[in-house]
Design an enzyme around this catalytic site. Sequence first.
Site, PDB file in Angstrom:
ATOM      1  N   HIS A  77       4.097   5.285   1.420  1.00  0.00           N
ATOM      2  CA  HIS A  77       2.748   5.685   1.827  1.00  0.00           C
ATOM      3  C   HIS A  77       2.041   4.569   2.587  1.00  0.00           C
ATOM      4  O   HIS A  77       2.230   3.382   2.310  1.00  0.00           O
ATOM      5  CB  HIS A  77       1.915   6.162   0.634  1.00  0.00           C
ATOM      6  CG  HIS A  77       1.656   5.156  -0.447  1.00  0.00           C
ATOM      7  ND1 HIS A  77       0.634   4.235  -0.379  1.00  0.00           N
ATOM      8  CD2 HIS A  77       2.270   4.943  -1.641  1.00  0.00           C
ATOM      9  CE1 HIS A  77       0.619   3.501  -1.477  1.00  0.00           C
ATOM     10  NE2 HIS A  77       1.610   3.903  -2.263  1.00  0.00           N
ATOM     11  N   ASP A  79      -1.389   4.048   3.011  1.00  0.00           N
ATOM     12  CA  ASP A  79      -2.664   3.519   2.522  1.00  0.00           C
ATOM     13  C   ASP A  79      -2.458   2.482   1.428  1.00  0.00           C
ATOM     14  O   ASP A  79      -1.383   2.382   0.832  1.00  0.00           O
ATOM     15  CB  ASP A  79      -3.553   4.654   2.007  1.00  0.00           C
ATOM     16  CG  ASP A  79      -2.921   5.403   0.841  1.00  0.00           C
ATOM     17  OD1 ASP A  79      -1.714   5.721   0.913  1.00  0.00           O
ATOM     18  OD2 ASP A  79      -3.620   5.665  -0.159  1.00  0.00           O
ATOM     19  N   ASP A 116       2.025  -2.743  -2.378  1.00  0.00           N
ATOM     20  CA  ASP A 116       2.057  -1.346  -2.799  1.00  0.00           C
ATOM     21  C   ASP A 116       1.309  -0.539  -1.744  1.00  0.00           C
ATOM     22  O   ASP A 116       0.083  -0.536  -1.710  1.00  0.00           O
ATOM     23  CB  ASP A 116       1.391  -1.211  -4.173  1.00  0.00           C
ATOM     24  CG  ASP A 116       1.206   0.222  -4.623  1.00  0.00           C
ATOM     25  OD1 ASP A 116       1.854   1.112  -4.051  1.00  0.00           O
ATOM     26  OD2 ASP A 116       0.394   0.445  -5.533  1.00  0.00           O
ATOM     27  N   GLU A 146      -2.101   8.304  -0.600  1.00  0.00           N
ATOM     28  CA  GLU A 146      -1.403   8.403  -1.881  1.00  0.00           C
ATOM     29  C   GLU A 146      -2.284   7.908  -3.024  1.00  0.00           C
ATOM     30  O   GLU A 146      -2.287   8.473  -4.115  1.00  0.00           O
ATOM     31  CB  GLU A 146      -0.102   7.594  -1.822  1.00  0.00           C
ATOM     32  CG  GLU A 146       0.816   7.786  -3.025  1.00  0.00           C
ATOM     33  CD  GLU A 146       0.619   6.773  -4.138  1.00  0.00           C
ATOM     34  OE1 GLU A 146       1.272   6.898  -5.183  1.00  0.00           O
ATOM     35  OE2 GLU A 146      -0.213   5.844  -3.972  1.00  0.00           O
ATOM     36  N   GLU A 147      -3.047   6.860  -2.758  1.00  0.00           N
ATOM     37  CA  GLU A 147      -3.757   6.177  -3.836  1.00  0.00           C
ATOM     38  C   GLU A 147      -4.989   6.926  -4.335  1.00  0.00           C
ATOM     39  O   GLU A 147      -5.433   6.689  -5.457  1.00  0.00           O
ATOM     40  CB  GLU A 147      -4.158   4.763  -3.383  1.00  0.00           C
ATOM     41  CG  GLU A 147      -2.997   3.852  -2.992  1.00  0.00           C
ATOM     42  CD  GLU A 147      -2.152   3.416  -4.178  1.00  0.00           C
ATOM     43  OE1 GLU A 147      -2.375   3.913  -5.294  1.00  0.00           O
ATOM     44  OE2 GLU A 147      -1.258   2.577  -3.991  1.00  0.00           O
ATOM     45  N   ASP A 170       8.646   3.083  -3.699  1.00  0.00           N
ATOM     46  CA  ASP A 170       7.336   2.801  -4.298  1.00  0.00           C
ATOM     47  C   ASP A 170       7.418   2.435  -5.776  1.00  0.00           C
ATOM     48  O   ASP A 170       6.469   2.633  -6.523  1.00  0.00           O
ATOM     49  CB  ASP A 170       6.423   4.026  -4.105  1.00  0.00           C
ATOM     50  CG  ASP A 170       4.948   3.694  -4.299  1.00  0.00           C
ATOM     51  OD1 ASP A 170       4.603   2.508  -4.308  1.00  0.00           O
ATOM     52  OD2 ASP A 170       4.154   4.636  -4.456  1.00  0.00           O
ATOM     53  N   HIS A 458      -3.003  -2.850  -7.520  1.00  0.00           N
ATOM     54  CA  HIS A 458      -4.345  -2.260  -7.632  1.00  0.00           C
ATOM     55  C   HIS A 458      -5.396  -3.277  -8.076  1.00  0.00           C
ATOM     56  O   HIS A 458      -6.503  -2.895  -8.433  1.00  0.00           O
ATOM     57  CB  HIS A 458      -4.366  -1.047  -8.575  1.00  0.00           C
ATOM     58  CG  HIS A 458      -3.509   0.085  -8.142  1.00  0.00           C
ATOM     59  ND1 HIS A 458      -3.531   1.319  -8.757  1.00  0.00           N
ATOM     60  CD2 HIS A 458      -2.603   0.193  -7.145  1.00  0.00           C
ATOM     61  CE1 HIS A 458      -2.673   2.126  -8.169  1.00  0.00           C
ATOM     62  NE2 HIS A 458      -2.086   1.452  -7.183  1.00  0.00           N
TER      63      HIS A 458
END
Length: 486
Positions: A77, A79, A116, A146-147, A170, A458
């Site tokens: 992904h 983003d 990530d 995705e996030e 991922d 994150h």
Amino acid sequence: MSTEIRQLEPKDLWNKFADLNAVPRPSKKEERVIAFMKDFGRNLGLKTTVDEVGNVIIKKPATAGMEDRATVVMQSHLDMVHQKNNDTVFDFDTQGIEMYIDGDWVRAKGTTLGADNGLGVATIMTILESTEIEHPAIEALFTIDEETGMTGAMGLKGGLLSGGILLNLDTEEDDEIGVGCAGGIDITATRSYNQEETPEFKIGYAISVKGLQGGHSGMQIHEGLGNANKIMNRVLFDGFENYGLRISEIDGGSLRNAIPRESNAVVAIDAVHEDAFLLEMALVTNTIKKELKTMEPDLKIEVSKCETPEQIMDLGVQEGVTRAIYAATNGVYRMSADIPDLVETSNNIARVIIKDGKIHIGCLTRSSVESSKMDLANTLRATFELTGCEVEFSGAYPGWTPNMDSAILKVMAGLYEELNGEKPHVAACHAGLECGILGTNYPDMDMISFGPNIKGAHSPDERAQISSVQKYWTFVLEILKQIPKK
């Protein structure tokens, strides 16, 4: 900085990662990175399309001698989670990520790194550009958002891809081969409340919870990390009875998929109880810090005098909402009975905003079992409805059911053991991967997830291990050579 990163091995991959990290790409704002990827594919002379939701698909024919192998979809992904430290000045909408090397790790200066899933994207870019790497026909799928909702995967229509094998890049442990993941659902509780003029006999105090590690609300939910929203609520819980505490506003957490690192509140207390308030704050602060000292050594709970707020929230609503947040499940709800050490169901109380007569509480519930996910969602719904909130379910996405008979799993497990002298950890994860969603329109696709070591995803502590990226890259190249025949 970026020059130093570009000298790491494998150079082509790290150069692609540096190129990607120069492009702002927060979730929901992927226009620039979509254009970047579209230009990348077309400049290589490869068939490049952007679907109606913004996913980018780039197709590359097989190298000579590999034409009889199954077509492989390589997926990551575009983003990234945009989190920064409170004292870091950074604009994710306009700035590229500032990276540096710290021993065997690549980090970012005060922000998330974007490994990530940027390292997955960079991996695929390197393969697409190479004229030397052996591979079957490749369909590169770069999804968006995705996030914060997986809307890219959800919007991908059937028929755009022909590959029978999907490699999702991922996963964040280099000894793990992922064969399943949790689904999720957003739970949002809201209500209005009456504001009252603050009485003259009250004085204002600001309370802040900060210094927590934060982290991935799926992969790290079992680690015992502090949740700033729960800590703040604990600090405020008995405040009215003890010293007349009234809440003016609270702003805690940020993204639904990140364990909250910070929370800030403005309150009013009875001036006559100021000494008792400060004593109680010192006691509760020390108690919480002792409880969390192993996992959260940098936790700070600061209490400082401030201008008395003009308005405070209705007392009955204050009492109800603080009790609801106290009662609401946060963390692990149920461990899997079938897969050892796997969190089956959990919840993250991600966001708490109380201000200007409005309450907003946002949670992300995850589970690998659909019925258990909805059981916890309804538990939270009932908790918040009891205090007068309206509760909305949204953003639901399915989990990915493990297939232990997967052909590509057998190839990869054997290859990993051959390369590393030990068996890989074949597991499902308690995070939302796109495989479950993609499988709804591509049910016959054989899917696997893997990747290099990434820690602290994150959060601003996100870091990627240099030696692990080298190990992972060798694995990728060998997998492509051993893709089964059609």
